[in-house]
Scaffold this motif. Sequence first.
Motif, PDB file in Angstrom:
ATOM      1  N   THR A 122       7.063  -8.482  10.221  1.00 13.50           N
ATOM      2  CA  THR A 122       6.822  -9.766   9.563  1.00 13.50           C
ATOM      3  C   THR A 122       7.818 -10.831  10.002  1.00 13.50           C
ATOM      4  O   THR A 122       7.642 -12.008   9.700  1.00 13.50           O
ATOM      5  CB  THR A 122       6.888  -9.613   8.030  1.00 13.50           C
ATOM      6  OG1 THR A 122       8.159  -9.063   7.669  1.00 13.50           O
ATOM      7  CG2 THR A 122       5.787  -8.680   7.528  1.00 13.50           C
ATOM      8  N   GLU A 201      -4.119 -10.793   2.420  1.00 15.06           N
ATOM      9  CA  GLU A 201      -2.984 -10.246   1.679  1.00 15.06           C
ATOM     10  C   GLU A 201      -2.241  -9.223   2.520  1.00 15.06           C
ATOM     11  O   GLU A 201      -2.850  -8.404   3.220  1.00 15.06           O
ATOM     12  CB  GLU A 201      -3.480  -9.583   0.387  1.00 15.06           C
ATOM     13  CG  GLU A 201      -2.394  -9.194  -0.577  1.00 15.06           C
ATOM     14  CD  GLU A 201      -2.952  -8.656  -1.887  1.00 15.06           C
ATOM     15  OE1 GLU A 201      -2.141  -8.321  -2.771  1.00 15.06           O
ATOM     16  OE2 GLU A 201      -4.187  -8.567  -2.030  1.00 15.06           O
ATOM     17  N   ARG A 203       0.995  -6.658   1.561  1.00 18.10           N
ATOM     18  CA  ARG A 203       1.935  -6.266   0.510  1.00 18.10           C
ATOM     19  C   ARG A 203       2.386  -4.825   0.730  1.00 18.10           C
ATOM     20  O   ARG A 203       1.769  -4.068   1.494  1.00 18.10           O
ATOM     21  CB  ARG A 203       1.304  -6.418  -0.873  1.00 18.10           C
ATOM     22  CG  ARG A 203       0.179  -5.453  -1.177  1.00 18.10           C
ATOM     23  CD  ARG A 203      -0.412  -5.716  -2.561  1.00 18.10           C
ATOM     24  NE  ARG A 203      -1.319  -4.647  -2.992  1.00 18.10           N
ATOM     25  CZ  ARG A 203      -2.615  -4.590  -2.691  1.00 18.10           C
ATOM     26  NH1 ARG A 203      -3.155  -5.561  -1.962  1.00 18.10           N
ATOM     27  NH2 ARG A 203      -3.360  -3.594  -3.121  1.00 18.10           N
ATOM     28  N   GLU A 205       3.388  -1.316  -1.342  1.00 24.06           N
ATOM     29  CA  GLU A 205       3.317  -0.589  -2.601  1.00 24.06           C
ATOM     30  C   GLU A 205       3.610   0.882  -2.346  1.00 24.06           C
ATOM     31  O   GLU A 205       2.961   1.502  -1.493  1.00 24.06           O
ATOM     32  CB  GLU A 205       1.926  -0.719  -3.241  1.00 24.06           C
ATOM     33  CG  GLU A 205       1.605  -2.087  -3.802  1.00 24.06           C
ATOM     34  CD  GLU A 205       0.241  -2.117  -4.487  1.00 24.06           C
ATOM     35  OE1 GLU A 205      -0.411  -1.050  -4.541  1.00 24.06           O
ATOM     36  OE2 GLU A 205      -0.173  -3.202  -4.945  1.00 24.06           O
ATOM     37  N   LEU A 209       2.287  -0.071   3.495  1.00 24.63           N
ATOM     38  CA  LEU A 209       1.966  -1.452   3.819  1.00 24.63           C
ATOM     39  C   LEU A 209       0.457  -1.606   3.694  1.00 24.63           C
ATOM     40  O   LEU A 209      -0.314  -0.875   4.329  1.00 24.63           O
ATOM     41  CB  LEU A 209       2.399  -1.777   5.251  1.00 24.63           C
ATOM     42  CG  LEU A 209       2.073  -3.182   5.757  1.00 24.63           C
ATOM     43  CD1 LEU A 209       2.871  -4.236   4.998  1.00 24.63           C
ATOM     44  CD2 LEU A 209       2.345  -3.287   7.256  1.00 24.63           C
TER      45      LEU A 209
END
Length: 224
Positions: A122, A201, A203, A205, A209
């Motif tokens: 990122t 999106e 994210r 969790e 990824l």
Amino acid sequence: MDLSPVFDQLGHSISQFSQSGLLMLAVGAMVLGVLGSIVISRLPALGRTLRYASTLTLIGVLLLVVLQLSRFDPRFSMAIPQIGYPEQVVEGGETRVPMAADGHFWLEADVNGHRTLFMVDTGATLTAVSDRTAALAGLEARQGGLPIRLQTANGAVSADMTNIDELRFGNVAARGLDAVIAPGLGETNVIGMNLLSRLAEVRIEAGELILVPNHPQEPLQPAY
């Protein structure tokens, strides 16, 4: 104020002058403008013509530079296939990538049909491929654009822009994607924000990824 990065980039651009059609065109336009100013007193018509040609050419170069830079922003999905800028499309279904033991997210992807590993980063502006991956996937450097300079773990390197017809991983497919061929990456390939920012999106969790496209489609292939 540290001006060394500015001079470093300037030196790089000068060293890459002969390889950049846009830089050569811009310098040629400026020479025309100077010649027009020199001869305008003796040959007004010729002088004005040269200066008009210089101005129009510089405007054209500026538009091409803006177009190239706008490709990095998903809000400006401009496509001009005639000059090698196809529309960049990312679609498919939700894909989950588990965190590897080294703390990074790695995935297998097909680049124009060639299977290879990518690290999701990122912090990277652009998707990047190694020299080896580019050769095996049949990727060619885009001609004429501005020289690209990347900062890698091994220092600053010069990189060529390219275009990936299709990059598939998990349930996601990216088409017409801009990328760079970066020799300084070694064997590493990187998925950067020019692809990730085109997702609805991204994210993390429970050590996974999660990538979700804007326009979910039927699963393209089993997720890795």
